[in-house]
Design a protein around this motif. Sequence first.
Motif, PDB file in Angstrom:
ATOM      1  N   LYS A  67      95.490  97.092  19.613  1.00 36.58           N
ATOM      2  CA  LYS A  67      96.813  97.710  19.630  1.00 36.58           C
ATOM      3  C   LYS A  67      96.999  98.461  20.949  1.00 36.58           C
ATOM      4  CE  LYS A  67      97.119  98.263  14.673  1.00 36.58           C
ATOM      5  NZ  LYS A  67      97.261  99.185  13.568  1.00 36.58           N
ATOM      6  N   PRO A  68      98.162  98.321  21.570  1.00 36.06           N
ATOM      7  CA  PRO A  68      98.402  99.036  22.828  1.00 36.06           C
ATOM      8  C   PRO A  68      98.594 100.531  22.574  1.00 36.06           C
ATOM      9  CG  PRO A  68     100.356  97.846  22.161  1.00 36.06           C
ATOM     10  CD  PRO A  68      99.277  97.471  21.191  1.00 36.06           C
ATOM     11  N   ALA A  69      98.350 101.312  23.605  1.00 32.75           N
ATOM     12  CA  ALA A  69      98.526 102.758  23.515  1.00 32.75           C
ATOM     13  C   ALA A  69     100.010 103.111  23.543  1.00 32.75           C
ATOM     14  CB  ALA A  69      97.815 103.452  24.669  1.00 32.75           C
ATOM     15  N   LEU A 111     112.450 111.602  19.641  1.00 40.78           N
ATOM     16  CA  LEU A 111     111.157 111.208  20.181  1.00 40.78           C
ATOM     17  C   LEU A 111     111.394 110.090  21.179  1.00 40.78           C
ATOM     18  CD1 LEU A 111     109.182 110.941  16.833  1.00 40.78           C
ATOM     19  CD2 LEU A 111     109.168 112.860  18.430  1.00 40.78           C
ATOM     20  N   ASN A 112     111.030 110.310  22.405  1.00 38.15           N
ATOM     21  CA  ASN A 112     111.145 109.273  23.433  1.00 38.15           C
ATOM     22  C   ASN A 112     109.745 108.784  23.738  1.00 38.15           C
ATOM     23  OD1 ASN A 112     113.989 109.473  23.850  1.00 38.15           O
ATOM     24  ND2 ASN A 112     113.600 111.430  24.848  1.00 38.15           N
ATOM     25  N   PHE A 113     109.468 107.538  23.334  1.00 35.93           N
ATOM     26  CA  PHE A 113     108.126 107.005  23.533  1.00 35.93           C
ATOM     27  C   PHE A 113     108.190 105.587  24.064  1.00 35.93           C
ATOM     28  CE2 PHE A 113     109.373 106.540  19.116  1.00 35.93           C
ATOM     29  CZ  PHE A 113     109.143 105.206  18.835  1.00 35.93           C
ATOM     30  N   ASP A 114     107.063 105.133  24.577  1.00 34.44           N
ATOM     31  CA  ASP A 114     107.003 103.812  25.172  1.00 34.44           C
ATOM     32  C   ASP A 114     105.607 103.246  25.012  1.00 34.44           C
ATOM     33  OD1 ASP A 114     108.078 101.627  26.480  1.00 34.44           O
ATOM     34  OD2 ASP A 114     108.792 102.811  28.174  1.00 34.44           O
ATOM     35  N   VAL A 115     105.489 101.949  25.231  1.00 37.99           N
ATOM     36  CA  VAL A 115     104.217 101.235  25.159  1.00 37.99           C
ATOM     37  C   VAL A 115     104.121 100.370  26.407  1.00 37.99           C
ATOM     38  CG1 VAL A 115     102.955  99.440  23.925  1.00 37.99           C
ATOM     39  CG2 VAL A 115     104.192 101.165  22.662  1.00 37.99           C
ATOM     40  N   ILE A 116     102.933 100.298  26.971  1.00 36.42           N
ATOM     41  CA  ILE A 116     102.714  99.411  28.109  1.00 36.42           C
ATOM     42  C   ILE A 116     101.802  98.279  27.654  1.00 36.42           C
ATOM     43  CG2 ILE A 116     101.756  99.192  30.422  1.00 36.42           C
ATOM     44  CD1 ILE A 116     102.483 102.149  30.832  1.00 36.42           C
ATOM     45  N   GLU A 117     102.301  97.071  27.744  1.00 33.72           N
ATOM     46  CA  GLU A 117     101.522  95.878  27.391  1.00 33.72           C
ATOM     47  C   GLU A 117     101.934  94.784  28.360  1.00 33.72           C
ATOM     48  OE1 GLU A 117      99.046  93.450  26.441  1.00 33.72           O
ATOM     49  OE2 GLU A 117      98.939  95.151  25.095  1.00 33.72           O
ATOM     50  N   ILE A 118     101.092  94.500  29.320  1.00 34.29           N
ATOM     51  CA  ILE A 118     101.437  93.555  30.373  1.00 34.29           C
ATOM     52  C   ILE A 118     101.237  92.109  29.931  1.00 34.29           C
ATOM     53  CG2 ILE A 118     100.818  92.769  32.701  1.00 34.29           C
ATOM     54  CD1 ILE A 118     100.157  95.678  33.345  1.00 34.29           C
ATOM     55  N   SER A 119     100.197  91.833  29.151  1.00 33.59           N
ATOM     56  CA  SER A 119      99.856  90.440  28.857  1.00 33.59           C
ATOM     57  C   SER A 119     100.863  89.733  27.955  1.00 33.59           C
ATOM     58  CB  SER A 119      98.460  90.345  28.257  1.00 33.59           C
ATOM     59  OG  SER A 119      98.411  90.975  27.003  1.00 33.59           O
ATOM     60  N   SER A 120     101.492  90.448  27.015  1.00 34.72           N
ATOM     61  CA  SER A 120     102.484  89.800  26.145  1.00 34.72           C
ATOM     62  C   SER A 120     103.507  90.818  25.651  1.00 34.72           C
ATOM     63  CB  SER A 120     101.798  89.109  24.969  1.00 34.72           C
ATOM     64  OG  SER A 120     100.972  90.018  24.294  1.00 34.72           O
ATOM     65  N   GLU A 136     106.572  90.593  25.029  1.00 35.94           N
ATOM     66  CA  GLU A 136     107.535  90.090  24.051  1.00 35.94           C
ATOM     67  C   GLU A 136     107.055  90.251  22.618  1.00 35.94           C
ATOM     68  OE1 GLU A 136     104.678  86.816  24.847  1.00 35.94           O
ATOM     69  OE2 GLU A 136     105.725  88.231  26.116  1.00 35.94           O
ATOM     70  N   LYS A 137     105.767  90.520  22.424  1.00 32.70           N
ATOM     71  CA  LYS A 137     105.218  90.675  21.076  1.00 32.70           C
ATOM     72  C   LYS A 137     105.201  92.123  20.596  1.00 32.70           C
ATOM     73  CE  LYS A 137     102.313  86.603  21.142  1.00 32.70           C
ATOM     74  NZ  LYS A 137     100.967  86.091  20.954  1.00 32.70           N
ATOM     75  N   ILE A 138     105.608  93.046  21.423  1.00 27.97           N
ATOM     76  CA  ILE A 138     105.553  94.464  21.060  1.00 27.97           C
ATOM     77  C   ILE A 138     106.638  94.799  20.051  1.00 27.97           C
ATOM     78  CG2 ILE A 138     105.817  96.829  21.918  1.00 27.97           C
ATOM     79  CD1 ILE A 138     103.206  95.495  22.684  1.00 27.97           C
ATOM     80  N   ARG A 139     106.235  95.393  18.948  1.00 32.76           N
ATOM     81  CA  ARG A 139     107.146  95.913  17.924  1.00 32.76           C
ATOM     82  C   ARG A 139     106.646  97.307  17.569  1.00 32.76           C
ATOM     83  NH1 ARG A 139     109.223  92.190  19.721  1.00 32.76           N
ATOM     84  NH2 ARG A 139     109.940  90.298  18.717  1.00 32.76           N
ATOM     85  N   LEU A 140     107.534  98.273  17.544  1.00 37.82           N
ATOM     86  CA  LEU A 140     107.155  99.652  17.261  1.00 37.82           C
ATOM     87  C   LEU A 140     107.730 100.098  15.929  1.00 37.82           C
ATOM     88  CD1 LEU A 140     107.796 101.191  20.763  1.00 37.82           C
ATOM     89  CD2 LEU A 140     105.618 100.489  19.810  1.00 37.82           C
ATOM     90  N   GLN A 141     106.933 100.878  15.199  1.00 41.79           N
ATOM     91  CA  GLN A 141     107.364 101.532  13.969  1.00 41.79           C
ATOM     92  C   GLN A 141     106.877 102.970  14.044  1.00 41.79           C
ATOM     93  OE1 GLN A 141     106.521  99.716  10.178  1.00 41.79           O
ATOM     94  NE2 GLN A 141     105.909  97.832  11.217  1.00 41.79           N
ATOM     95  N   TYR A 142     107.557 103.839  13.356  1.00 44.03           N
ATOM     96  CA  TYR A 142     107.067 105.205  13.253  1.00 44.03           C
ATOM     97  C   TYR A 142     107.331 105.716  11.853  1.00 44.03           C
ATOM     98  CZ  TYR A 142     111.880 106.752  13.794  1.00 44.03           C
ATOM     99  OH  TYR A 142     113.207 106.963  13.631  1.00 44.03           O
ATOM    100  N   ARG A 143     106.573 106.711  11.482  1.00 39.23           N
ATOM    101  CA  ARG A 143     106.748 107.344  10.180  1.00 39.23           C
ATOM    102  C   ARG A 143     106.525 108.837  10.367  1.00 39.23           C
ATOM    103  NH1 ARG A 143     102.321 106.139   5.947  1.00 39.23           N
ATOM    104  NH2 ARG A 143     101.281 107.673   7.210  1.00 39.23           N
ATOM    105  N   MET A 144     107.406 109.611   9.818  1.00 37.63           N
ATOM    106  CA  MET A 144     107.239 111.067   9.837  1.00 37.63           C
ATOM    107  C   MET A 144     106.913 111.490   8.420  1.00 37.63           C
ATOM    108  SD  MET A 144     110.321 112.127  12.393  1.00 37.63           S
ATOM    109  CE  MET A 144     109.726 113.771  12.691  1.00 37.63           C
TER     110      MET A 144
END
Length: 72
Positions: free
Chosen positions: A13-15, A45-54, A56-64
């Motif tokens: 999982k990406p950071a 909440l302003n957040f981001d993920v860095i994933e160079i290899s793919s 297009e596959k990044i999907r984010l979810q959050y739960r409070m």
Amino acid sequence: MLDLPSLNRTDRKPAVYIKEITVGRSLQPAGHELVLPAGTHHVELNFDVIEISSPEKIRLQYRMDDGRSGMA
């Protein structure tokens, strides 16, 4: 130069990087525990993920949650 097709794909999982947190109208520092006061009605909440290899596959979810451990 990055040769994206030649990068190794991974199942890890990406950071997630939290850039900014706004509570009410107040900007809070990221990277610290955040406890919201009772009656809080606005949180951003302003957040981001860095994933160079793919990217297009990044999907984010959050739960409070309420922060309670659920242990008796």
